[in-house]
Write a protein that holds these residues in place. Structure first.
Motif, PDB file in Angstrom:
ATOM      1  N   LEU A 135       0.808  -1.225   0.000  1.00  0.00           N
ATOM      2  CA  LEU A 135       0.000   0.000   0.000  1.00  0.00           C
ATOM      3  C   LEU A 135       0.836   1.266   0.000  1.00  0.00           C
ATOM      4  O   LEU A 135       0.455   2.271  -0.609  1.00  0.00           O
ATOM      5  N   TYR A 136       1.983   1.242   0.698  1.00  0.00           N
ATOM      6  CA  TYR A 136       2.709   2.489   0.956  1.00  0.00           C
ATOM      7  C   TYR A 136       4.095   2.513   0.319  1.00  0.00           C
ATOM      8  O   TYR A 136       4.988   3.198   0.805  1.00  0.00           O
ATOM      9  N   ALA A 137       4.269   1.800  -0.793  1.00  0.00           N
ATOM     10  CA  ALA A 137       5.586   1.726  -1.425  1.00  0.00           C
ATOM     11  C   ALA A 137       5.734   2.666  -2.610  1.00  0.00           C
ATOM     12  O   ALA A 137       6.778   2.678  -3.266  1.00  0.00           O
ATOM     13  N   GLY A 138       4.712   3.457  -2.917  1.00  0.00           N
ATOM     14  CA  GLY A 138       4.786   4.313  -4.101  1.00  0.00           C
ATOM     15  C   GLY A 138       4.728   3.474  -5.359  1.00  0.00           C
ATOM     16  O   GLY A 138       3.897   2.569  -5.480  1.00  0.00           O
ATOM     17  N   TYR A 139       5.639   3.746  -6.295  1.00  0.00           N
ATOM     18  CA  TYR A 139       5.679   2.965  -7.527  1.00  0.00           C
ATOM     19  C   TYR A 139       6.318   1.589  -7.317  1.00  0.00           C
ATOM     20  O   TYR A 139       6.189   0.713  -8.167  1.00  0.00           O
ATOM     21  N   THR A 143       7.718  -4.278  -3.704  1.00  0.00           N
ATOM     22  CA  THR A 143       8.787  -4.337  -2.707  1.00  0.00           C
ATOM     23  C   THR A 143       8.286  -3.805  -1.367  1.00  0.00           C
ATOM     24  O   THR A 143       7.671  -2.746  -1.327  1.00  0.00           O
ATOM     25  N   PRO A 144       8.561  -4.502  -0.256  1.00  0.00           N
ATOM     26  CA  PRO A 144       8.152  -3.979   1.058  1.00  0.00           C
ATOM     27  C   PRO A 144       8.756  -2.592   1.274  1.00  0.00           C
ATOM     28  O   PRO A 144       9.965  -2.412   1.118  1.00  0.00           O
ATOM     29  N   PRO A 145       7.941  -1.613   1.631  1.00  0.00           N
ATOM     30  CA  PRO A 145       8.461  -0.242   1.731  1.00  0.00           C
ATOM     31  C   PRO A 145       9.355  -0.001   2.942  1.00  0.00           C
ATOM     32  O   PRO A 145      10.215   0.881   2.906  1.00  0.00           O
ATOM     33  N   PHE A 146       9.188  -0.777   4.008  1.00  0.00           N
ATOM     34  CA  PHE A 146       9.971  -0.545   5.224  1.00  0.00           C
ATOM     35  C   PHE A 146      10.749  -1.805   5.602  1.00  0.00           C
ATOM     36  O   PHE A 146      10.266  -2.926   5.460  1.00  0.00           O
ATOM     37  N   SER A 147      11.956  -1.581   6.094  1.00  0.00           N
ATOM     38  CA  SER A 147      12.789  -2.682   6.571  1.00  0.00           C
ATOM     39  C   SER A 147      13.637  -2.184   7.729  1.00  0.00           C
ATOM     40  O   SER A 147      13.704  -0.982   7.998  1.00  0.00           O
ATOM     41  N   ILE A 148      14.277  -3.091   8.423  1.00  0.00           N
ATOM     42  CA  ILE A 148      15.145  -2.745   9.550  1.00  0.00           C
ATOM     43  C   ILE A 148      16.592  -2.897   9.102  1.00  0.00           C
ATOM     44  O   ILE A 148      16.983  -3.955   8.600  1.00  0.00           O
ATOM     45  N   ASN A 149      17.373  -1.831   9.263  1.00  0.00           N
ATOM     46  CA  ASN A 149      18.769  -1.872   8.823  1.00  0.00           C
ATOM     47  C   ASN A 149      19.661  -2.519   9.874  1.00  0.00           C
ATOM     48  O   ASN A 149      19.191  -2.999  10.914  1.00  0.00           O
ATOM     49  N   ALA A 150      20.950  -2.513   9.593  1.00  0.00           N
ATOM     50  CA  ALA A 150      21.901  -3.200  10.468  1.00  0.00           C
ATOM     51  C   ALA A 150      21.927  -2.631  11.876  1.00  0.00           C
ATOM     52  O   ALA A 150      22.223  -3.345  12.847  1.00  0.00           O
ATOM     53  N   VAL A 154      14.440   1.564  11.523  1.00  0.00           N
ATOM     54  CA  VAL A 154      13.546   1.342  10.386  1.00  0.00           C
ATOM     55  C   VAL A 154      13.924   2.297   9.269  1.00  0.00           C
ATOM     56  O   VAL A 154      14.153   3.494   9.490  1.00  0.00           O
ATOM     57  N   GLN A 155      14.006   1.784   8.041  1.00  0.00           N
ATOM     58  CA  GLN A 155      14.315   2.632   6.891  1.00  0.00           C
ATOM     59  C   GLN A 155      13.264   2.438   5.811  1.00  0.00           C
ATOM     60  O   GLN A 155      12.673   1.360   5.689  1.00  0.00           O
ATOM     61  N   TYR A 156      13.054   3.491   5.034  1.00  0.00           N
ATOM     62  CA  TYR A 156      12.044   3.486   3.967  1.00  0.00           C
ATOM     63  C   TYR A 156      12.713   3.130   2.649  1.00  0.00           C
ATOM     64  O   TYR A 156      13.695   3.752   2.246  1.00  0.00           O
ATOM     65  N   ASN A 157      12.174   2.114   1.972  1.00  0.00           N
ATOM     66  CA  ASN A 157      12.743   1.647   0.703  1.00  0.00           C
ATOM     67  C   ASN A 157      11.868   1.999  -0.496  1.00  0.00           C
ATOM     68  O   ASN A 157      12.243   1.710  -1.627  1.00  0.00           O
ATOM     69  N   GLY A 158      10.706   2.592  -0.246  1.00  0.00           N
ATOM     70  CA  GLY A 158       9.830   2.956  -1.352  1.00  0.00           C
ATOM     71  C   GLY A 158      10.272   4.254  -1.991  1.00  0.00           C
ATOM     72  O   GLY A 158      11.370   4.767  -1.733  1.00  0.00           O
ATOM     73  N   ASP A 159       9.423   4.795  -2.843  1.00  0.00           N
ATOM     74  CA  ASP A 159       9.725   6.076  -3.476  1.00  0.00           C
ATOM     75  C   ASP A 159       8.585   7.045  -3.202  1.00  0.00           C
ATOM     76  O   ASP A 159       7.667   6.758  -2.435  1.00  0.00           O
ATOM     77  N   SER A 160       8.674   8.200  -3.833  1.00  0.00           N
ATOM     78  CA  SER A 160       7.660   9.242  -3.586  1.00  0.00           C
ATOM     79  C   SER A 160       6.573   9.252  -4.661  1.00  0.00           C
ATOM     80  O   SER A 160       5.773  10.179  -4.720  1.00  0.00           O
ATOM     81  N   GLY A 161       6.540   8.231  -5.494  1.00  0.00           N
ATOM     82  CA  GLY A 161       5.548   8.186  -6.567  1.00  0.00           C
ATOM     83  C   GLY A 161       4.163   7.858  -6.047  1.00  0.00           C
ATOM     84  O   GLY A 161       3.995   6.984  -5.190  1.00  0.00           O
ATOM     85  N   VAL A 162       3.177   8.559  -6.557  1.00  0.00           N
ATOM     86  CA  VAL A 162       1.772   8.319  -6.187  1.00  0.00           C
ATOM     87  C   VAL A 162       1.038   7.821  -7.425  1.00  0.00           C
ATOM     88  O   VAL A 162       1.006   8.501  -8.456  1.00  0.00           O
ATOM     89  N   GLN A 163       0.457   6.644  -7.334  1.00  0.00           N
ATOM     90  CA  GLN A 163      -0.248   6.071  -8.475  1.00  0.00           C
ATOM     91  C   GLN A 163      -1.599   6.751  -8.658  1.00  0.00           C
ATOM     92  O   GLN A 163      -2.328   6.972  -7.695  1.00  0.00           O
ATOM     93  N   ASN A 164      -1.893   7.063  -9.918  1.00  0.00           N
ATOM     94  CA  ASN A 164      -3.157   7.716 -10.269  1.00  0.00           C
ATOM     95  C   ASN A 164      -3.922   6.864 -11.273  1.00  0.00           C
ATOM     96  O   ASN A 164      -3.321   6.140 -12.077  1.00  0.00           O
ATOM     97  N   ILE A 175      -4.752   6.946  -5.961  1.00  0.00           N
ATOM     98  CA  ILE A 175      -5.356   5.766  -5.324  1.00  0.00           C
ATOM     99  C   ILE A 175      -4.499   5.268  -4.160  1.00  0.00           C
ATOM    100  O   ILE A 175      -4.706   4.157  -3.678  1.00  0.00           O
ATOM    101  N   GLY A 176      -3.548   6.083  -3.728  1.00  0.00           N
ATOM    102  CA  GLY A 176      -2.720   5.662  -2.599  1.00  0.00           C
ATOM    103  C   GLY A 176      -1.889   6.807  -2.072  1.00  0.00           C
ATOM    104  O   GLY A 176      -1.892   7.914  -2.622  1.00  0.00           O
ATOM    105  N   ASP A 177      -1.186   6.544  -0.975  1.00  0.00           N
ATOM    106  CA  ASP A 177      -0.259   7.502  -0.386  1.00  0.00           C
ATOM    107  C   ASP A 177       1.021   6.752  -0.040  1.00  0.00           C
ATOM    108  O   ASP A 177       0.986   5.553   0.283  1.00  0.00           O
ATOM    109  N   THR A 178       2.131   7.441  -0.090  1.00  0.00           N
ATOM    110  CA  THR A 178       3.408   6.782   0.150  1.00  0.00           C
ATOM    111  C   THR A 178       3.690   6.622   1.635  1.00  0.00           C
ATOM    112  O   THR A 178       3.123   7.324   2.476  1.00  0.00           O
ATOM    113  N   GLY A 179       4.592   5.707   1.948  1.00  0.00           N
ATOM    114  CA  GLY A 179       5.024   5.545   3.325  1.00  0.00           C
ATOM    115  C   GLY A 179       5.712   6.787   3.845  1.00  0.00           C
ATOM    116  O   GLY A 179       5.653   7.097   5.042  1.00  0.00           O
ATOM    117  N   GLN A 180       6.367   7.504   2.934  1.00  0.00           N
ATOM    118  CA  GLN A 180       7.000   8.769   3.311  1.00  0.00           C
ATOM    119  C   GLN A 180       5.949   9.745   3.834  1.00  0.00           C
ATOM    120  O   GLN A 180       6.153  10.429   4.842  1.00  0.00           O
TER     121      GLN A 180
END
Length: 406
Positions: A135-139, A143-150, A154-164, A175-180
Motif C-alpha cells: 500500500l505504501y511503497a509508491g511505484y 517491494t516492502p516499503p519498510f525494513s530494519i537496517n543493520a 527502520v528505513q524506507y525503501n519505497g519512493d515518492s511516486g503516487v499512483q493515479n 489511489i494511494g499515499d506513500t510511506g514517506q
C-alpha cells in the motif's frame, strides 16, 4: 401518354418485387431483432451507432477504473484506521508511563509493550491490498516499503511516486499515499511545535507544551534553545537568526516568550546551570514515527537515577507525546483525504452508470428492432402485396382473347 401492355405488366411486377423485398427485410429484422444490420440500411444511423459504441466502450473502461480506484482507496482507508488504533494504544501507554508511582521494572514492561506496538505499526506499514501490492511503497508496489537496517532502525525503501487512475475523461485520482507521507511526515495544519529537554540536564526542570498567542507571527517557525546560565537566569538563542537574548530571570512556571512573542512556553521545577531546553517548529521536528518510538522506548528502558533522572524522563515522554500527536494528526488528515476521494469515486460511479445506461438505450433505439412498428409494417406490406397480386390477376383477364373465348 399511352402505356403499353408490356409496360403495365412490368410496372406491376416491379411493384410486387419491391413489396416482397420489403417483406423479406422486415422478416429479417423480426427474426434477428436487429434493424441496422449493414450501414446501407441507415447510413446516418450507422455513423451514430459507431459513435455510441465507442462511447459505451469508453464508459465501460472508466467504470472498471473507478472500481479499481475505489477498491484501492478502501484498502488504504481500512489500513489507516488500524494505524490510528495502534497509535492510540501507543499514546495510552505513554500517558501511563508518566505515572510517578511506577518503578524501573514497570517502565521496562511498558517499553516492551511499546516495542510490540511498534512491530504492529511496522506490519501495517508493510501492508498489502487485495492484489498483493504494498500500500505504501509508491511505484515500488512489489517491494516492502519498510525494513530494519543493520543498526536496528527502520528505513524506507519505497519512493515518492503516487499512483493515479483516470476515472473520467478529465479526472485522474490518486489511489494511494506513500510511506514517506504517512509515517515520515506531518500535516502543517494542526501540528504543534515540539519541546524537549537535553538528556544531559541535571536539574529537575521540565518543559511544557508551546502555547501560541499569535499564529501569524513568522518567528513561530524559528527554532529556539533556552540555556540556563545559572539556576535563576537563562538566555534564548534563535537558531534561525543566530541571535541570543540578554540573560533573563527565571521563575518556575512563568511563561517564557519566544521570538516576536507569537508563542511562549513554561518550565517548571528547578533547572541547574548548564541545563538546556529546545523548541522546534513542527515542520523542522523529527517526523519519523519509528525513530521517535525508538527514542522513547530507550528512555523508558533507562533506569531513573540522580536528581534529574525523573525530570529527563518526563521531558522525554512530553516530547514523544507531542511527536505522536503530530503523527496522529497527519494520519487523520490523510485518512480524511482518502475518504474524500472515496466519496468522489462513488459519485462518479453513479454518473458513469447513468451515462452508460443512456448510451446503451440510445444504441438500442438505433440498432434493435421495434417489434410493434415492424410487425405493423410487415402486416400492411403483406396486405398490400396480396392486393397487388389480386389486382394484377384480375387485370390480366381484361384481354380481347378472354372476351372472344367467352
Amino acid at each position: 401518354m399511352r402505356i403499353s401492355t408490356s409496360q403495365y405488366f412490368g410496372m406491376n411486377v416491379q411493384t410486387m418485387d419491391d413489396q416482397q423485398s420489403t417483406l423479406a427485410s422486415l422478416y429479417q429484422q423480426l427474426s434477428s431483432g436487429v434493424s441496422l444490420a449493414t450501414p446501407s440500411d441507415n447510413p446516418v444511423g450507422a455513423a451514430q451507432a459507431v459513435q455510441l459504441s465507442m462511447q459505451g466502450a469508453t464508459l465501460s473502461q472508466y467504470a472498471d477504473n473507478q472500481n479499481t480506484a475505489l477498491a484501492a482507496l478502501q484498502s488504504e482507508d481500512g489500513s489507516l484506521s488500524s494505524i490510528n488504533n495502534v497509535l492510540t494504544s501507543i499514546s495510552t501507554q505513554l500517558v501511563r508511563a508518566g505515572d510517578g508511582s511506577l518503578n524501573d521494572g514497570d517502565r521496562g514492561a511498558i517499553a516492551t509493550q511499546l516495542q510490540g506496538l511498534r512491530n504492529q505499526l511496522m506490519g501495517l506499514a508493510n501492508g498489502t491490498d487485495g492484489s498483493g501490492n504494498y500500500l505504501y511503497a509508491g511505484y515500488q508496489a512489489a517491494t516492502p516499503p519498510f525494513s530494519i537496517n543493520a543498526s536496528g532502525a527502520v528505513q524506507y525503501n519505497g519512493d515518492s511516486g503516487v499512483q493515479n487512475v483516470q476515472v473520467t475523461g478529465t479526472r485522474n485520482i490518486a489511489i494511494g499515499d506513500t510511506g514517506q507521507a504517512v509515517f515520515l511526515s506531518i500535516s502543517p495544519a494542526g501540528s504543534a511545535a515540539v519541546t524537549a529537554g537535553n538528556s544531559a540536564n541535571t536539574g529537575t526542570g521540565t518543559i511544557g507544551n508551546v502555547s501560541v498567542t499569535n499564529p501569524t507571527d513568522p518567528t513561530n517557525q524559528h527554532q529556539y534553545t533556552i540555556n540556563f546560565t545559572s539556576a535563576t537566569t537563562y538566555t534564548i538563542t534563535d537558531a534561525t537568526t543566530s541571535t541570543t537574548s540578554a540573560p533573563q530571570t527565571f521563575t518556575a512556571g512563568q511563561a517564557i516568550s519566544l521570538g516576536g512573542g507569537g508563542q511562549n512556553v513554561t518550565i517548571s521545577g528547578a533547572p541547574n546551570a548548564g541545563d538546556a531546553f529546545s523548541v522546534t517548529p513542527a515542520a523542522q521536528s523529527n517526523k519519523d514515527v519509528f525513530a521517535n518510538l525508538d527514542s522513547v522506548i530507550a528512555a523508558l528502558q533507562t533506569p531513573v537515577s540522580g536528581t534529574g533522572g525523573q525530570a529527563n524522563l518526563t521531558n522525554a515522554l512530553g516530547t514523544a507525546l507531542t511527536q505522536l500527536h503530530n503523527t496522529m494528526n497527519n494520519v487523520t488528515s490523510i485518512q480524511t483525504s482518502v475518504g474524500g476521494r472515496e466519496q468522489e469515486v462513488e459519485a462518479l460511479q453513479t454518473v458513469t452508470q447513468t451515462n452508460s445506461l443512456q448510451t446503451t438505450s440510445n444504441l438500442a433505439d438505433l440498432t434493435q428492432t421495434d417489434l410493434t412498428s415492424a410487425i405493423s409494417k410487415y402486416t400492411m406490406t403483406q396486405f398490400s402485396l396480396q392486393a397487388a397480386q389480386q389486382g394484377f390477376s384480375m387485370i390480366q383477364k381484361l384481354s380481347l382473347f378472354d372476351y372472344i373465348g367467352n
